[in-house]
Scaffold this motif. Structure first.
Motif, PDB file in Angstrom:
ATOM      1  N   THR A   2      -3.149  42.851 -98.783  1.00 56.54           N
ATOM      2  CA  THR A   2      -4.433  42.588 -97.112  1.00 56.54           C
ATOM      3  C   THR A   2      -3.850  41.568 -96.505  1.00 56.54           C
ATOM      4  O   THR A   2      -3.165  41.067 -96.412  1.00 56.54           O
ATOM      5  CB  THR A   2      -5.605  41.444 -97.961  1.00 56.54           C
ATOM      6  OG1 THR A   2      -5.590  42.243 -99.789  1.00 56.54           O
ATOM      7  CG2 THR A   2      -6.766  42.706 -96.665  1.00 56.54           C
ATOM      8  N   PHE A  43      -4.156  41.138 -92.663  1.00 57.25           N
ATOM      9  CA  PHE A  43      -4.860  40.051 -90.950  1.00 57.25           C
ATOM     10  C   PHE A  43      -3.887  40.139 -89.910  1.00 57.25           C
ATOM     11  O   PHE A  43      -3.707  39.381 -89.886  1.00 57.25           O
ATOM     12  CB  PHE A  43      -5.978  39.242 -92.281  1.00 57.25           C
ATOM     13  CG  PHE A  43      -6.537  38.923 -93.233  1.00 57.25           C
ATOM     14  CD1 PHE A  43      -7.877  39.372 -93.347  1.00 57.25           C
ATOM     15  CD2 PHE A  43      -5.845  38.182 -94.365  1.00 57.25           C
ATOM     16  CE1 PHE A  43      -8.831  39.483 -94.378  1.00 57.25           C
ATOM     17  CE2 PHE A  43      -6.695  38.466 -96.020  1.00 57.25           C
ATOM     18  CZ  PHE A  43      -7.602  39.087 -95.654  1.00 57.25           C
ATOM     19  N   GLU A  78     -12.230  37.032 -90.070  1.00 53.34           N
ATOM     20  CA  GLU A  78     -11.701  37.673 -91.460  1.00 53.34           C
ATOM     21  C   GLU A  78     -10.615  37.095 -92.472  1.00 53.34           C
ATOM     22  O   GLU A  78     -11.341  36.688 -93.244  1.00 53.34           O
ATOM     23  CB  GLU A  78     -11.324  39.391 -91.463  1.00 53.34           C
ATOM     24  CG  GLU A  78     -12.524  40.125 -90.989  1.00 53.34           C
ATOM     25  CD  GLU A  78     -11.364  41.510 -90.727  1.00 53.34           C
ATOM     26  OE1 GLU A  78     -10.406  42.513 -91.678  1.00 53.34           O
ATOM     27  OE2 GLU A  78     -11.753  42.247 -89.664  1.00 53.34           O
ATOM     28  N   ASP A  87     -11.163  38.801 -84.422  1.00 56.58           N
ATOM     29  CA  ASP A  87     -11.642  39.398 -85.807  1.00 56.58           C
ATOM     30  C   ASP A  87     -10.758  39.519 -87.149  1.00 56.58           C
ATOM     31  O   ASP A  87     -11.325  38.634 -87.839  1.00 56.58           O
ATOM     32  CB  ASP A  87     -11.915  41.262 -85.533  1.00 56.58           C
ATOM     33  CG  ASP A  87     -12.879  41.654 -84.341  1.00 56.58           C
ATOM     34  OD1 ASP A  87     -13.955  40.443 -84.272  1.00 56.58           O
ATOM     35  OD2 ASP A  87     -13.229  42.681 -83.901  1.00 56.58           O
ATOM     36  N   GLY A  88      -9.688  39.476 -87.097  1.00 55.93           N
ATOM     37  CA  GLY A  88      -9.407  39.402 -88.126  1.00 55.93           C
ATOM     38  C   GLY A  88      -8.870  37.790 -88.366  1.00 55.93           C
ATOM     39  O   GLY A  88      -9.131  38.038 -89.808  1.00 55.93           O
ATOM     40  N   ASN A 112     -11.907  33.592 -93.825  1.00 55.17           N
ATOM     41  CA  ASN A 112     -14.026  34.352 -94.767  1.00 55.17           C
ATOM     42  C   ASN A 112     -12.707  34.553 -95.775  1.00 55.17           C
ATOM     43  O   ASN A 112     -13.366  33.755 -96.845  1.00 55.17           O
ATOM     44  CB  ASN A 112     -14.477  35.049 -94.308  1.00 55.17           C
ATOM     45  CG  ASN A 112     -15.356  34.744 -93.267  1.00 55.17           C
ATOM     46  OD1 ASN A 112     -16.067  33.577 -92.784  1.00 55.17           O
ATOM     47  ND2 ASN A 112     -16.178  36.295 -92.356  1.00 55.17           N
ATOM     48  N   TYR A 113     -12.013  35.247 -95.697  1.00 57.48           N
ATOM     49  CA  TYR A 113     -10.895  35.440 -97.253  1.00 57.48           C
ATOM     50  C   TYR A 113     -10.822  34.668 -98.084  1.00 57.48           C
ATOM     51  O   TYR A 113     -10.433  34.218 -98.680  1.00 57.48           O
ATOM     52  CB  TYR A 113     -10.146  36.476 -96.550  1.00 57.48           C
ATOM     53  CG  TYR A 113      -9.339  36.891 -98.508  1.00 57.48           C
ATOM     54  CD1 TYR A 113      -9.821  38.432 -99.097  1.00 57.48           C
ATOM     55  CD2 TYR A 113      -7.922  35.963 -98.902  1.00 57.48           C
ATOM     56  CE1 TYR A 113      -8.946  38.323-100.049  1.00 57.48           C
ATOM     57  CE2 TYR A 113      -7.833  36.435 -99.449  1.00 57.48           C
ATOM     58  CZ  TYR A 113      -7.607  37.590-100.509  1.00 57.48           C
ATOM     59  OH  TYR A 113      -6.645  38.194-101.474  1.00 57.48           O
TER      60      TYR A 113
END
Ligand code: G1P
Length: 280
Positions: free
Chosen positions: A251, A253, A263, A259-260, A266-267
């Motif tokens: 993945t 980011f 994210e 935004d990225g 959070n990940y």
């Protein structure tokens, strides 16, 4: 086999102002680790041990991050806080760190060219730290690409499919599919409009470059936005020789965008931090 990895870290982080007014954007932490440390850890995991940075004015926190801090070490030696230094100590023990400066912002191609004397005449990796890549329980993206390099011995770019309305943010490739997820590049356009884009396969911030790229960059005129683009140099290399594009596992980011970045935070919080805090 590939020992060196290059980190172009001279760019401004305007999208993160005011946070990046006096601090490099590559030092922004995702949970408690700066982006640039994730990047270096990925290179180490990929078998690389000589880290080269192209920095600029206002980036000395990066140089300090990859150095020993006597005050800090002395202060917390023997205390319960030592564990917080474990990951950076491990990084410092696993690699060497060299720095040079890009004096003018003339594009990614120019930044890479600035590292010519640090790299010399061997193949090398390039990681753009604001593209944070994670491959849970698997080999990191640079490790995947280093393995491919052994087979193909040519420059390789990492790619991912993006929606058509996002192609203008990336270098976009087209090529012949050799096998699942692997293309031999025959076209490449930097930040195309939707109608100019040869596909929706976008380059992300991971490259393996062969050293002949330096001579090609030297002869590459400024392209998109008046900057010397690595994409343009790679297109020449692809047409005269060979460049592969690889759909990586994992993945990515875009930590150059708010935004990225959120994210990614959070990940990492859910998948790495909370798990490391679990008892037993
Ligand atoms: C750079 C490259 C672009 C690539 C992107 C990946 O652009 O020029 O080809 O797709 O990195 O993040 P930048 O994002 O620095 O504008």
């Amino acid at each position: 086999m590939i020992k060196k990895c290059l980190f172009p870290v001279a760019g401004y982080g305007t999208r993160f102002l005011p946070a990046t007014k006096a601090m490099p954007k590559e030092m922004l932490p995702v949970v408690s680790k700066p982006l640039v440390q994730y990047a270096v850890e990925e290179a180490i995991e990929g078998g690389m041990s000589e880290m080269a940075f192209v920095t600029g004015r206002g980036k000395s926190a990066i140089t300090d991050h990859f150095d020993f801090s006597y005050e800090l070490e002395t202060q917390i030696r023997g205390t319960g806080k030592e564990e917080y230094l474990a990951s950076i100590r491990q990084v410092l023990d696993s690699a060497t760190f060299s720095f040079t400066r890009q004096r003018e912002m003339k594009g990614l191609g120019h930044a890479i060219y600035t590292a010519k004397t640090l790299i010399g005449s061997e193949p090398f990796g390039v990681i753009l730290a604001d593209d944070l890549c994670m491959n849970a329980n698997g080999v990191g993206v640079m490790g995947q690409m280093a393995k491919l390099y052994k087979q193909f011995r040519c420059s390789i770019v990492a790619i991912m499919e993006v929606p058509q309305d996002q192609v203008h943010k990336y270098g976009v490739i087209a090529g012949e599919c050799m096998k699942e997820g692997l293309f031999r590049v025959d076209d490449m356009v930097e930040k195309p409009t939707q109608s100019e884009a040869p596909s929706n396969l976008a380059i992300i911030g991971r490259y393996i470059l062969t050293p002949d790229i330096f001579d090609i960059i030297k002869d590459t005129p400024p392209g998109k936005n008046g900057e010397v683009q690595i994409t343009d140099a790679l297109l020449k290399q692809a047409r005269d020789g060979c460049v592969m594009a690889y759909k990586f596992q994992g993945t990515r980011f875009d930590c150059g965008s708010i935004d990225g970045f959120v994210e990614a935070t959070n990940y990492v919080y859910q998948n790495i931090y909370l798990k490391s805090e679990e008892p037993g």
